[in-house]
Design a protein around this motif. Structure first.
Motif, PDB file in Angstrom:
ATOM      1  N   MET A 109       0.809  -1.209   0.000  1.00 27.85           N
ATOM      2  CA  MET A 109       0.000   0.000   0.000  1.00 27.85           C
ATOM      3  C   MET A 109       0.847   1.265   0.000  1.00 27.85           C
ATOM      4  N   HIS A 110       2.149   1.130   0.243  1.00 29.32           N
ATOM      5  CA  HIS A 110       3.043   2.292   0.217  1.00 29.32           C
ATOM      6  C   HIS A 110       3.638   2.537  -1.158  1.00 29.32           C
ATOM      7  N   ASP A 111       3.391   1.630  -2.095  1.00 32.86           N
ATOM      8  CA  ASP A 111       3.897   1.816  -3.461  1.00 32.86           C
ATOM      9  C   ASP A 111       3.312   3.107  -4.031  1.00 32.86           C
ATOM     10  N   PRO A 112       4.143   4.017  -4.547  1.00 33.49           N
ATOM     11  CA  PRO A 112       3.612   5.301  -5.027  1.00 33.49           C
ATOM     12  C   PRO A 112       2.609   5.160  -6.174  1.00 33.49           C
ATOM     13  N   ASP A 113       2.788   4.160  -7.032  1.00 29.74           N
ATOM     14  CA  ASP A 113       1.825   3.980  -8.123  1.00 29.74           C
ATOM     15  C   ASP A 113       0.500   3.431  -7.613  1.00 29.74           C
ATOM     16  N   VAL A 114       0.539   2.583  -6.590  1.00 31.77           N
ATOM     17  CA  VAL A 114      -0.704   2.111  -5.962  1.00 31.77           C
ATOM     18  C   VAL A 114      -1.442   3.286  -5.331  1.00 31.77           C
ATOM     19  N   GLN A 115      -0.703   4.157  -4.642  1.00 32.82           N
ATOM     20  CA  GLN A 115      -1.325   5.337  -4.048  1.00 32.82           C
ATOM     21  C   GLN A 115      -1.919   6.241  -5.127  1.00 32.82           C
ATOM     22  N   HIS A 116      -1.199   6.387  -6.236  1.00 33.04           N
ATOM     23  CA  HIS A 116      -1.718   7.180  -7.355  1.00 33.04           C
ATOM     24  C   HIS A 116      -3.044   6.605  -7.848  1.00 33.04           C
ATOM     25  N   ASP A 117      -3.109   5.286  -8.005  1.00 29.09           N
ATOM     26  CA  ASP A 117      -4.310   4.658  -8.553  1.00 29.09           C
ATOM     27  C   ASP A 117      -5.499   4.789  -7.613  1.00 29.09           C
ATOM     28  N   LEU A 118      -5.249   4.727  -6.319  1.00 30.58           N
ATOM     29  CA  LEU A 118      -6.340   4.907  -5.362  1.00 30.58           C
ATOM     30  C   LEU A 118      -6.924   6.318  -5.452  1.00 30.58           C
ATOM     31  N   SER A 119      -6.057   7.288  -5.756  1.00 23.26           N
ATOM     32  CA  SER A 119      -6.502   8.680  -5.855  1.00 23.26           C
ATOM     33  C   SER A 119      -6.996   9.054  -7.242  1.00 23.26           C
TER      34      SER A 119
ATOM     35  N   ALA B 193      -9.571  -0.742   0.140  1.00 23.05           N
ATOM     36  CA  ALA B 193      -9.151   0.627   0.409  1.00 23.05           C
ATOM     37  C   ALA B 193      -9.924   1.629  -0.436  1.00 23.05           C
TER      38      ALA B 193
END
Length: 474
Positions: free
Chosen positions: A126-136, A188
């Motif tokens: 969940m700390h992967d920056p691309d995963v965070q990008h996709d959630l947003s 999430a």
């Protein structure tokens, strides 16, 4: 350069249209449609590079899969790919294509690192920056899991049945892993969506096997001379292939892969373990201990004194005791067949290619077998030598002092850890501290730490080839 027949209607979206997919999944699907018909054309999606699209588009999607054996080359014209999209150019078009009700399967060959998971736990990072990008930014994903959840969300909102998510990567329980990362992301993003996915979506596991070296210009030039056609999308592979698939699909919808050689089973686990430990584990062993010694290909490595003997001992004493019996398989014969496949001089599978992304591969290919051996009190000297070989490889210099081009998501951190360490013991301890690779119970095992330190010191002092011969002769 046109097709021989009409472009098939799309029924599958495949993420990751690299050489393996073209030598394997697309071949099976092409043959299944030739055998039984059906609207199972493939829309291939590249998450990063436009290379596959640029190669296939001028050829109207067809290409040649060339099997290579001692008796020569045998090309097959494959026409299963209907379209290729490059996700960064238009992520919305990819989501829309996957959300189309005519798509019944979304399959994946994205390699271990494409799952954006923590290998030691199997959970989504969940700390992967691309995963965070996709959630947003759910309308413009970057990752495979982001695209899967965005498309499933669109189908859920439209009241459309979901597609099957089919992992075809070299990972244990790959269907369960795909399910876990999709549910982690969906939970999430929207817990109600996660509940629907958990109840309605199928995530069949599969075991895939076909050695497919990287295509070279020499390969393409030779094929052009032989056929009179320049095929930039051609792939080259061994004659052997095996696909074992858990027969669990939404609404039972799938091509007739079983009519062209695929094995449809209720449980893939034993076959997966057999392949990951017997083939992938020894492939990685040969890659690190072969490359360090100066061997460029797997066939060159196994031809050198000691390496074939090492494999036979490793299979007999350390790997096969940890492999459950798969239905219909003779494990000893399977390993002997592997050795013959490795010896195929027509398949120039580069040790450097196999050595890539070791931080993602080790837990599945070697560390599980090593943990089982330690727990059972068996000898694990060969597995320890393989892991020590990987540690030495990640130091960035081979046995002749030549620099190694490291390709790994953790390359910078691992190289820095290696450079900072002064002794073999310090280097081993620093690598064992990477919890994304080594679980705590393994890293804190004093017997393993001592064995790895001795093996690493021997590799440093005597070189990989001498250490392999020592193990083979013991």
């Amino acid at each position: 350069m046109q097709r021989t027949g009409p472009t098939p209607k799309i029924g599958i979206v495949h993420i990751g249209p690299g050489a393996f997919f073209r030598a394997f999944n697309a071949v099976y699907t092409h043959e299944a449609m030739q055998q039984s018909g059906g609207d199972w054309g493939i829309l291939a999606v590249s998450l990063q590079s436009p290379t596959a699209r640029d190669q296939l588009a001028p050829q109207d999607g067809w290409y040649q899969a060339v099997t290579r054996g001692p008796d020569g080359d045998h090309p097959l014209r494959v026409e299963a790919i209907s379209q290729v999209l490059v996700a960064p150019e238009d992520p919305g078009a990819v989501v829309a294509a996957m959300a189309d009700p005519s798509v019944r399967i979304v399959s994946l060959t994205i390699t271990e690192k494409g799952y954006r998971h923590v290998p030691a736990s199997g959970r989504l990072n969940m700390h992967d920056p691309d995963v965070q990008h996709d959630l947003s930014n759910p309308d413009a994903p970057k990752t495979a899991v982001g695209f899967l959840v965005a498309a499933l969300a669109a189908r859920h909102a439209a009241g459309v049945a979901p597609f099957t998510v089919q992992s075809c990567d070299n990972l244990p329980n790959n269907g369960a892993l795909a399910r876990r990362i999709v549910l982690d992301f969906a939970s999430a993003f929207d817990p109600a969506l996660a509940d629907w996915i958990a109840a309605e979506v199928c995530f069949p596991s599969s075991m895939v096997d076909r050695i497919t070296p990287a295509t070279t210009e020499l390969d393409l030039d030779g094929l052009a001379r032989a056929t009179g056609v320049r095929d930039e999308a051609a792939v080259f592979c061994e004659p052997f292939r095996q696909w074992v698939i858990e027969d669990s699909f939404v609404g039972g919808a799938r091509p007739d892969w079983d009519k062209v050689g695929a094995q449809m089973v209720r449980d893939v686990a034993a076959h997966e373990t057999m392949k990951l430990r017997c083939l992938n584990g020894t492939h990685s062993t040969l890659a690190y201990l072969g490359y360090l010694a100066g061997f460029q290909t797997i066939s060159d490595t196994v031809a050198a004194d000691g390496y074939a003997q090492m494999l036979r001992r490793l299979w007999r004493d350390e790997i096969l005791p940890s492999v459950p019996q798969p239905e219909g398989e003779d494990l000893a014969a399977y390993c002997e067949a592997l050795l013959e496949r490795y010896r195929n001089p027509a398949i120039r599978h580069r040790t450097w290619q196999i050595a890539m992304d070791g931080s993602q591969k080790l837990p599945q290919r070697l560390l599980g077998t090593l943990a089982d051996g330690l727990a059972a009190g068996r000898g694990v000297d060969g597995l320890v030598l393989a892991v020590a070989g990987w540690i030495r490889y990640m130091g960035g210099t081979d046995d002749a002092g030549a620099p190694i081009e490291l390709k790994d998501p953790l390359a910078e951190q691992l190289k820095a850890a290696s450079d900072k360490a002064g002794s073999a013991a310090e280097r081993v301890a620093s690598f064992l501290s990477f919890r994304d690779i080594f679980p705590a119970e393994m890293a804190e095992n004093a017997h393993l730490t001592d064995a790895l330190t001795r093996a690493y010191a021997a590799l440093e002092a005597r070189g990989a080839h001498a250490c392999v011969k020592d193990y083979a002769d013991a």
